[in-house]
Design a protein around this motif. Structure first.
Motif, PDB file in Angstrom:
ATOM      1  N   PRO A   1       8.198   5.095   6.805  1.00  0.00           N
ATOM      2  CA  PRO A   1       7.724   5.422   5.457  1.00  0.00           C
ATOM      3  C   PRO A   1       8.896   5.775   4.539  1.00  0.00           C
TER       4      PRO A   1
ATOM      5  N   VAL B   1       0.844  -1.188   0.000  1.00  0.00           N
ATOM      6  CA  VAL B   1       0.000   0.000   0.000  1.00  0.00           C
ATOM      7  C   VAL B   1       0.881   1.241   0.000  1.00  0.00           C
TER       8      VAL B   1
ATOM      9  N   LYS C   1      -3.495   4.865  -1.779  1.00  0.00           N
ATOM     10  CA  LYS C   1      -4.541   5.406  -0.919  1.00  0.00           C
ATOM     11  C   LYS C   1      -4.400   6.931  -0.868  1.00  0.00           C
TER      12      LYS C   1
ATOM     13  N   TYR D   1       0.794   5.445   0.292  1.00  0.00           N
ATOM     14  CA  TYR D   1      -0.038   6.511   0.827  1.00  0.00           C
ATOM     15  C   TYR D   1       0.352   7.833   0.157  1.00  0.00           C
TER      16      TYR D   1
ATOM     17  N   ASP E   1       5.539   4.305   1.399  1.00  0.00           N
ATOM     18  CA  ASP E   1       5.084   3.032   1.944  1.00  0.00           C
ATOM     19  C   ASP E   1       4.988   3.156   3.464  1.00  0.00           C
ATOM     20  N   SER E   2       4.831   2.036   4.151  1.00  0.00           N
ATOM     21  CA  SER E   2       4.589   2.061   5.600  1.00  0.00           C
ATOM     22  C   SER E   2       5.848   2.327   6.415  1.00  0.00           C
TER      23      SER E   2
ATOM     24  N   GLN F   1       0.760  11.628  -0.034  1.00  0.00           N
ATOM     25  CA  GLN F   1       0.910  12.801   0.831  1.00  0.00           C
ATOM     26  C   GLN F   1       1.055  14.030  -0.059  1.00  0.00           C
TER      27      GLN F   1
ATOM     28  N   TYR G   1       1.873  14.979  -5.318  1.00  0.00           N
ATOM     29  CA  TYR G   1       1.889  14.100  -4.149  1.00  0.00           C
ATOM     30  C   TYR G   1       3.226  13.359  -4.100  1.00  0.00           C
TER      31      TYR G   1
END
Length: 285
Positions: A235, A218, A284, A220, A232-233, A222, A228
């Motif tokens: 991050p 996933v 996302k 994200y 990733d997680s 920003q 943007y």
């Protein structure tokens, strides 16, 4: 009344920053497009007071197609009143920020068409004191310059999409262009079956494992200036993308690549060793 005068004085200096007014085809308080000819009347009245008015969805001038922030978006709101029809005109910029709000136009006529027409004409009388004349501010010129840069980026995207369409067309015909060239400089045609490394998403079937290798991770989105960053997680920033004039199409910084929405999926499309590749991303926003 004092608040309105302050708003009017502020608006008088700001409406002049905008070259066009876009009139919607339908107002929210009505059920049909151009009901009672209110939208057509609005366009006529804007032009009466010196504005260049355009109906929503009409053929826009080239500079407006390149930079929608050259235009204000018009709207008309109906205020509640038991025996009186009350309308006011709103002008917003391309970011939906209020630029101008008219005085309320009123009518006590019982017939809808007559009442709406009179109230709208009364509201438009506020524009007579605005003395509109297009004179872009330094800020508006800066916005135009930014839009011009974005327009150049859209040309690059068009070239990428043309290359994509050409490859798909050649593949359907049974040949694709090889990275090599003939002595004359023309691309060498090879059987499409030999080209196995190009991953193209087919909307009629589920993406293959190679196409979806980025989907399980996933990313994200920003917000950054003009676009943007996709992290990733951890991050970790994997992509920085910039907005374009095309809906759901982003230009990837530092790469000959675009990210766009295809069906329900986000896809990154890029060239690797002169071969077109696609990868589905799980983004996302």
């Amino acid at each position: 009344m004092t608040c309105f005068l302050i708003t009017s004085l502020f608006s008088q200096s700001s409406v002049n920053d905008y070259k066009y007014v876009i009139v919607p085809n339908k107002y929210d308080f009505l059920k049909e497009n151009d009901q009672y000819q209110l939208n057509s009347l609005s366009k006529f009245l804007f032009e009466k007071y010196g504005f260049t008015a355009l109906m929503q969805g009409s053929d826009y001038p080239q500079d407006l197609n390149s930079n929608r922030c050259l235009a204000m978006n018009a709207d008309v709101f109906k205020d509640s009143g038991m025996f009186t029809t009350k309308l006011k005109i709103i002008l917003n910029d391309c970011n939906d920020k209020l630029i101008y709000e008219s005085e309320i136009g009123t009518s006590r006529d019982k017939e809808y068409k007559v009442a709406y027409t009179k109230a709208l004409r009364n509201a438009f009388e506020s524009l007579e004191t605005v003395n509109y004349a297009y004179a872009p501010s330094d800020n508006a010129l800066a916005i135009s310059a930014t839009a011009g840069a974005a327009d150049s980026e859209s040309e690059e995207i068009k070239e990428l999409k043309q290359q994509i369409q050409q490859l798909e067309s050649e593949k359907n015909q049974g040949v694709v262009s090889s990275p090599g060239t003939s002595p004359s400089g023309a691309a060498i045609a090879v059987p499409a079956a030999a080209v196995t490394t190009a991953a193209v998403v087919n909307e009629s079937k589920a993406p293959t494992s190679s196409e979806t290798k980025g989907f399980n991770k996933v990313l994200y989105a920003q917000a950054i200036e003009n676009g943007y960053q996709l992290v990733d997680s951890t991050p970790k920033v994997l992509y920085k993308v910039r907005k374009t004039n095309l809906k759901d199409v982003f230009l990837v910084e530092g790469k000959s690549a675009i990210i766009f929405k295809k069906g329900d999926n986000w896809v990154v499309e890029f060239y690797e060793s002169n071969i077109l590749r696609q990868e589905v991303l799980n983004i996302k926003f």
